[in-house]
Scaffold this motif. Structure first.
Motif, PDB file in Angstrom:
ATOM      1  N   ASN A   1      25.341  90.925 -18.865  1.00 14.61           N
ATOM      2  CA  ASN A   1      25.249  91.579 -20.164  1.00 14.61           C
ATOM      3  C   ASN A   1      23.761  91.746 -20.431  1.00 14.61           C
ATOM      4  O   ASN A   1      23.038  90.761 -20.544  1.00 14.61           O
ATOM      5  CB  ASN A   1      25.910  90.727 -21.254  1.00 14.61           C
ATOM      6  N   ILE A   2      23.280  92.987 -20.500  1.00 14.05           N
ATOM      7  CA  ILE A   2      21.855  93.281 -20.641  1.00 14.05           C
ATOM      8  C   ILE A   2      21.637  93.917 -22.004  1.00 14.05           C
ATOM      9  O   ILE A   2      22.174  94.991 -22.278  1.00 14.05           O
ATOM     10  CB  ILE A   2      21.378  94.234 -19.528  1.00 14.05           C
ATOM     11  N   GLU A   3      20.871  93.251 -22.841  1.00 14.91           N
ATOM     12  CA  GLU A   3      20.574  93.784 -24.179  1.00 14.91           C
ATOM     13  C   GLU A   3      19.108  94.175 -24.238  1.00 14.91           C
ATOM     14  O   GLU A   3      18.219  93.342 -24.118  1.00 14.91           O
ATOM     15  CB  GLU A   3      20.867  92.733 -25.239  1.00 14.91           C
ATOM     16  N   ILE A   4      18.850  95.466 -24.394  1.00 15.25           N
ATOM     17  CA  ILE A   4      17.482  95.982 -24.457  1.00 15.25           C
ATOM     18  C   ILE A   4      16.877  95.615 -25.810  1.00 15.25           C
ATOM     19  O   ILE A   4      17.439  95.926 -26.848  1.00 15.25           O
ATOM     20  CB  ILE A   4      17.449  97.514 -24.265  1.00 15.25           C
ATOM     21  N   GLN A   5      15.735  94.959 -25.775  1.00 14.41           N
ATOM     22  CA  GLN A   5      15.019  94.612 -26.995  1.00 14.41           C
ATOM     23  C   GLN A   5      13.974  95.674 -27.336  1.00 14.41           C
ATOM     24  O   GLN A   5      13.805  96.033 -28.485  1.00 14.41           O
ATOM     25  CB  GLN A   5      14.327  93.248 -26.843  1.00 14.41           C
ATOM     26  N   ARG A   6      13.269  96.149 -26.272  1.00 16.57           N
ATOM     27  CA  ARG A   6      12.195  97.120 -26.489  1.00 16.57           C
ATOM     28  C   ARG A   6      11.822  97.794 -25.179  1.00 16.57           C
ATOM     29  O   ARG A   6      11.795  97.158 -24.135  1.00 16.57           O
ATOM     30  CB  ARG A   6      10.977  96.379 -27.038  1.00 16.57           C
ATOM     31  N   PHE A   7      11.549  99.091 -25.252  1.00 22.97           N
ATOM     32  CA  PHE A   7      11.008  99.818 -24.104  1.00 22.97           C
ATOM     33  C   PHE A   7       9.494  99.758 -24.189  1.00 22.97           C
ATOM     34  O   PHE A   7       8.911 100.085 -25.210  1.00 22.97           O
ATOM     35  CB  PHE A   7      11.474 101.281 -24.111  1.00 22.97           C
TER      36      PHE A   7
ATOM     37  N   ALA B   1      11.609 101.942 -15.708  1.00 18.39           N
ATOM     38  CA  ALA B   1      11.389 101.583 -17.102  1.00 18.39           C
ATOM     39  C   ALA B   1      10.983 100.112 -17.189  1.00 18.39           C
ATOM     40  O   ALA B   1      11.609  99.258 -16.569  1.00 18.39           O
ATOM     41  CB  ALA B   1      12.644 101.820 -17.923  1.00 18.39           C
ATOM     42  N   GLN B   2       9.923  99.856 -17.938  1.00 20.24           N
ATOM     43  CA  GLN B   2       9.503  98.478 -18.202  1.00 20.24           C
ATOM     44  C   GLN B   2      10.066  98.120 -19.571  1.00 20.24           C
ATOM     45  O   GLN B   2       9.785  98.793 -20.565  1.00 20.24           O
ATOM     46  CB  GLN B   2       7.980  98.373 -18.206  1.00 20.24           C
ATOM     47  N   VAL B   3      10.907  97.078 -19.621  1.00 20.83           N
ATOM     48  CA  VAL B   3      11.601  96.736 -20.856  1.00 20.83           C
ATOM     49  C   VAL B   3      11.530  95.241 -21.132  1.00 20.83           C
ATOM     50  O   VAL B   3      11.365  94.435 -20.219  1.00 20.83           O
ATOM     51  CB  VAL B   3      13.094  97.151 -20.793  1.00 20.83           C
ATOM     52  N   ASP B   4      11.654  94.917 -22.413  1.00 23.34           N
ATOM     53  CA  ASP B   4      11.954  93.549 -22.817  1.00 23.34           C
ATOM     54  C   ASP B   4      13.464  93.515 -22.989  1.00 23.34           C
ATOM     55  O   ASP B   4      14.026  94.354 -23.716  1.00 23.34           O
ATOM     56  CB  ASP B   4      11.289  93.200 -24.151  1.00 23.34           C
ATOM     57  N   ALA B   5      14.141  92.600 -22.309  1.00 25.14           N
ATOM     58  CA  ALA B   5      15.595  92.568 -22.370  1.00 25.14           C
ATOM     59  C   ALA B   5      16.107  91.134 -22.301  1.00 25.14           C
ATOM     60  O   ALA B   5      15.484  90.264 -21.696  1.00 25.14           O
ATOM     61  CB  ALA B   5      16.191  93.372 -21.224  1.00 25.14           C
TER      62      ALA B   5
ATOM     63  N   SER C   1      28.572  95.438 -15.141  1.00 22.60           N
ATOM     64  CA  SER C   1      27.530  94.967 -16.055  1.00 22.60           C
ATOM     65  C   SER C   1      27.491  95.875 -17.277  1.00 22.60           C
ATOM     66  O   SER C   1      27.823  97.056 -17.201  1.00 22.60           O
ATOM     67  CB  SER C   1      26.161  94.976 -15.370  1.00 22.60           C
ATOM     68  N   TRP C   2      27.080  95.316 -18.407  1.00 23.16           N
ATOM     69  CA  TRP C   2      27.001  96.052 -19.667  1.00 23.16           C
ATOM     70  C   TRP C   2      25.557  96.171 -20.100  1.00 23.16           C
ATOM     71  O   TRP C   2      24.810  95.191 -20.069  1.00 23.16           O
ATOM     72  CB  TRP C   2      27.793  95.322 -20.747  1.00 23.16           C
ATOM     73  N   LEU C   3      25.150  97.362 -20.533  1.00 23.18           N
ATOM     74  CA  LEU C   3      23.821  97.621 -21.059  1.00 23.18           C
ATOM     75  C   LEU C   3      23.973  97.985 -22.531  1.00 23.18           C
ATOM     76  O   LEU C   3      24.656  98.949 -22.864  1.00 23.18           O
ATOM     77  CB  LEU C   3      23.157  98.774 -20.297  1.00 23.18           C
ATOM     78  N   SER C   4      23.357  97.198 -23.403  1.00 24.06           N
ATOM     79  CA  SER C   4      23.460  97.423 -24.848  1.00 24.06           C
ATOM     80  C   SER C   4      22.082  97.666 -25.432  1.00 24.06           C
ATOM     81  O   SER C   4      21.107  97.061 -24.996  1.00 24.06           O
ATOM     82  CB  SER C   4      24.062  96.197 -25.540  1.00 24.06           C
TER      83      SER C   4
ATOM     84  N   ALA D   1      17.935 103.662 -28.114  1.00 24.99           N
ATOM     85  CA  ALA D   1      18.552 104.742 -27.344  1.00 24.99           C
ATOM     86  C   ALA D   1      17.785 106.053 -27.553  1.00 24.99           C
ATOM     87  O   ALA D   1      17.573 106.819 -26.617  1.00 24.99           O
ATOM     88  CB  ALA D   1      20.015 104.901 -27.745  1.00 24.99           C
ATOM     89  N   ARG D   2      17.359 106.294 -28.783  1.00 20.84           N
ATOM     90  CA  ARG D   2      16.577 107.509 -29.065  1.00 20.84           C
ATOM     91  C   ARG D   2      15.210 107.459 -28.376  1.00 20.84           C
ATOM     92  O   ARG D   2      14.726 108.470 -27.870  1.00 20.84           O
ATOM     93  CB  ARG D   2      16.423 107.708 -30.561  1.00 20.84           C
ATOM     94  N   VAL D   3      14.594 106.283 -28.348  1.00 24.78           N
ATOM     95  CA  VAL D   3      13.324 106.116 -27.632  1.00 24.78           C
ATOM     96  C   VAL D   3      13.533 106.384 -26.149  1.00 24.78           C
ATOM     97  O   VAL D   3      12.746 107.105 -25.524  1.00 24.78           O
ATOM     98  CB  VAL D   3      12.739 104.700 -27.864  1.00 24.78           C
ATOM     99  N   LEU D   4      14.597 105.832 -25.583  1.00 27.11           N
ATOM    100  CA  LEU D   4      14.890 106.059 -24.166  1.00 27.11           C
ATOM    101  C   LEU D   4      15.083 107.545 -23.882  1.00 27.11           C
ATOM    102  O   LEU D   4      14.541 108.069 -22.912  1.00 27.11           O
ATOM    103  CB  LEU D   4      16.139 105.275 -23.755  1.00 27.11           C
ATOM    104  N   MET D   5      15.825 108.229 -24.734  1.00 29.33           N
ATOM    105  CA  MET D   5      16.051 109.658 -24.538  1.00 29.33           C
ATOM    106  C   MET D   5      14.732 110.431 -24.570  1.00 29.33           C
ATOM    107  O   MET D   5      14.481 111.286 -23.716  1.00 29.33           O
ATOM    108  CB  MET D   5      17.006 110.204 -25.600  1.00 29.33           C
ATOM    109  N   ALA D   6      13.864 110.116 -25.511  1.00 33.84           N
ATOM    110  CA  ALA D   6      12.570 110.807 -25.605  1.00 33.84           C
ATOM    111  C   ALA D   6      11.707 110.519 -24.376  1.00 33.84           C
ATOM    112  O   ALA D   6      11.070 111.426 -23.827  1.00 33.84           O
ATOM    113  CB  ALA D   6      11.839 110.378 -26.874  1.00 33.84           C
ATOM    114  N   LEU D   7      11.684 109.262 -23.932  1.00 37.16           N
ATOM    115  CA  LEU D   7      10.895 108.904 -22.752  1.00 37.16           C
ATOM    116  C   LEU D   7      11.430 109.587 -21.494  1.00 37.16           C
ATOM    117  O   LEU D   7      10.658 110.053 -20.659  1.00 37.16           O
ATOM    118  CB  LEU D   7      10.878 107.388 -22.566  1.00 37.16           C
TER     119      LEU D   7
END
Length: 75
Positions: free
Chosen positions: A5-11, A23-27, A42-45, A51-57
């Motif tokens: 279970n992977i929870e993205i905190q910040r890109f 992608a370098q992330v805090d997760a 696996s789950w990515l949350s 999600a909007r930041v990821l789309m823009a990047l």
């Protein structure tokens, strides 16, 4: 197969090279125990904001990749 279970905190950053987008992330990554009622996956949350930041990047990376291709090979 290990499931998580992977929870993205910040890109932090995103880049591309050799056909890969990195992608370098805090997760927060926690192992998931497979159960009988769900397939082993696996789950990515992430929040809507992340999600909007990821789309823009990703759009930015695809634009940079497309600059290096001839017009005839652009999708």
């Amino acid at each position: 197969m290990k499931t998580h279970n992977i929870e993205i905190q910040r890109f932090k950053a995103i880049s591309h090279s050799n056909g890969l987008i990195n992608a370098q992330v805090d997760a927060l990554v926690m192992p998931l125990k497979p159960t009988e009622d769900r397939t082993p996956t696996s789950w990515l949350s992430m929040t809507e904001e992340n999600a909007r930041v990821l789309m823009a990047l990703l759009k930015q990376q695809f634009a940079e990749i497309d600059k290096t291709k001839p017009r005839s090979r652009r999708s």
